[in-house]
Design an enzyme around this catalytic site. Sequence first.
Site, short mmCIF file in Angstrom:
data_model
loop_
_atom_site.label_atom_id
_atom_site.label_comp_id
_atom_site.label_asym_id
_atom_site.label_seq_id
_atom_site.Cartn_x
_atom_site.Cartn_y
_atom_site.Cartn_z
N TYR A 132 0.83 -1.21 0.00
CA TYR A 132 0.00 0.00 0.00
C TYR A 132 0.86 1.26 0.00
O TYR A 132 0.36 2.36 0.14
CB TYR A 132 -0.93 0.01 1.21
CG TYR A 132 -2.09 -0.96 1.11
CD1 TYR A 132 -3.10 -0.77 0.17
CD2 TYR A 132 -2.16 -2.07 1.93
CE1 TYR A 132 -4.15 -1.66 0.07
CE2 TYR A 132 -3.23 -2.97 1.84
CZ TYR A 132 -4.22 -2.75 0.90
OH TYR A 132 -5.27 -3.63 0.80
N TYR B 36 -11.65 -0.74 -0.74
CA TYR B 36 -11.74 -0.26 0.65
C TYR B 36 -10.50 0.49 1.09
O TYR B 36 -10.51 1.13 2.15
CB TYR B 36 -12.03 -1.45 1.59
CG TYR B 36 -10.81 -2.19 2.11
CD1 TYR B 36 -10.15 -3.12 1.33
CD2 TYR B 36 -10.33 -1.96 3.40
CE1 TYR B 36 -9.05 -3.81 1.82
CE2 TYR B 36 -9.23 -2.64 3.89
CZ TYR B 36 -8.59 -3.57 3.09
OH TYR B 36 -7.48 -4.24 3.58
N ARG B 37 -9.47 0.46 0.28
CA ARG B 37 -8.18 1.01 0.70
C ARG B 37 -7.31 1.00 -0.54
O ARG B 37 -7.50 0.17 -1.43
CB ARG B 37 -7.64 0.05 1.75
CG ARG B 37 -6.31 0.33 2.38
CD ARG B 37 -6.04 -0.83 3.33
NE ARG B 37 -4.82 -0.66 4.08
CZ ARG B 37 -4.33 -1.60 4.89
NH1 ARG B 37 -4.96 -2.75 5.02
NH2 ARG B 37 -3.23 -1.39 5.55
#
Length: 516
Positions: free
Chosen positions: A95, A472-473
């Site tokens: 991420y 969601y992310r």
Amino acid sequence: MPAKKYAALPPGVTAEQFARAVEKFRDIVGHDNVVTAPEIIASYTKLMIPESEDKHMPPGALMPKTTEEVQKIVAVCNEFKIPVWPISTGRNFGYGSAAPAKSGTMVLDLRRMNRIIEVNVDLGYALVEAGVTYKQLADYIKEHDLPLWLDTPMPAPVASPTGNTLDRGVGYTPYGEHFFFQCGMEVVLANGEVLRTGMGALENSNTWQVFKWGYGPYLDGIFTQSNYGIVTKMGFWLMHKPPAYKPFLVKYPNEEDIVTAIDTIRPLRLNQIITNAGTVSNSLWELAVTEKREDLYDGPGQIPDDLVAAAARRKGYGAWNVYAALYGTPEQVELNWRMVKGAFEASGGDVLTEEDADPDDPLWKYRVDMMSGTLSMREFSLYNYRGGGGSTWFAPVSQAMGSETLRQMRLAKRILGEFGLDYVALFIIGWRDMHHIIDMLYDRTIPAEMQAAYDCYDKLLHEFAAEGYGIYRTSTAFMDKTAAIYGKVKHDVNVALKRALDPNGIIAPGKSGIDI
Ligand code: ADP
């Protein structure tokens, strides 16, 4: 030519101004806790996402020890217009890791703020500083022989409850949706003030970690996936160790069986018979944890389905593999198990428990660990499947409906295939939703593969959005594009809050696409 003094500079700030700010930072946190040497900064830019380090280059990193130091840092940031990117441990692999969304943002590394302030057994909660790791907490629980379980995400030992919860990560026990179980924060705001959320706003309150809402607007949510404050302490609930724990595995032979699998789990989950965030992994996920791609396939493009199916059969993996568990008293577990076993068998699944699973099977073992809050790094082996250090997570939210999952699976697999990437996926089961987690694995050392991974993510993002599916992310490479998908009104509100709380934009510019 002399080596460049700084790896980057904040936008609009000269090297001289930056040097003066660095001196001020050193006065606050001590000389050694401000680093600017490009060779040391490099440790903050080890990326797995499909973008080059140059796009995420910090000019330095700051390592405060106390909330007061963070307050003083913020004052200097405002004075010199120097933005900071807070991280708790920076293990947000896939991420964006520790690196900022934008070059020129200093890393605010909170790892030295690592005090476990309280662990309360009676009420089942912890209050920790932002840099506390799961490993530290696990050691504490073990050392004090406390009847408590953690709930950990994939890089458990090295990651932090604070960082993971603030990015709304998930784990695998009944406390798997981390933000549900968060309770109370201490936040340093951009103006240097310290906000304690919920009941923490009251002097001497002893209910900060037991009642989430406090009074008035509930604020904790705005400090997650955002850049409105620097969270210095966080409270969260811990599960009491149950008297009985029964993990199980259900294997389904065919790809279409995902429909049956999910439709079998949903009522059990919704009615709290299965209470944990179980997972349903495809056969390639299981293979990717245990095998190298080159041993399965060395041709062009996506790995063919028949090869995957044959390898899975050889290893005894299902096309889909449900890992979940029952928790409670022995009597409860026994009673519920009869119902659960019956439902899965009736759905055509092959049901295994501790009695019949191979205890040395690494796949079984790491799930048994993770569903009981035991730290495990086993899933990291996914990164060896393709090699080359590239991984980025594409994770659309799905209804917990069998039909939906098949639709999402086909869409994802087709798009991944266009870019020669494999569909390595699992569903994490929430109450009514699922996180459809796809690990896009690629070789970061091959520029064409890196580009393909970027383009593929882009296409997945937009084609899923066109079908009404959002993620969601996301990673620092796709924050602006993801924010755009959630629309103008949402974005305008995000920016209005940012302007009100951080008019100089000193906290994490670009986080979740929010900037001014
Ligand atoms: P992990 O626990 O996985 O190592 P990180 O420390 O990388 O998590 O944090 C994940 C993301 O959450 C960061 O990139 C940052 O955007 C945000 N974040 C982490 N810690 C804080 C904090 N203390 N205050 C504000 N935001 C934070």
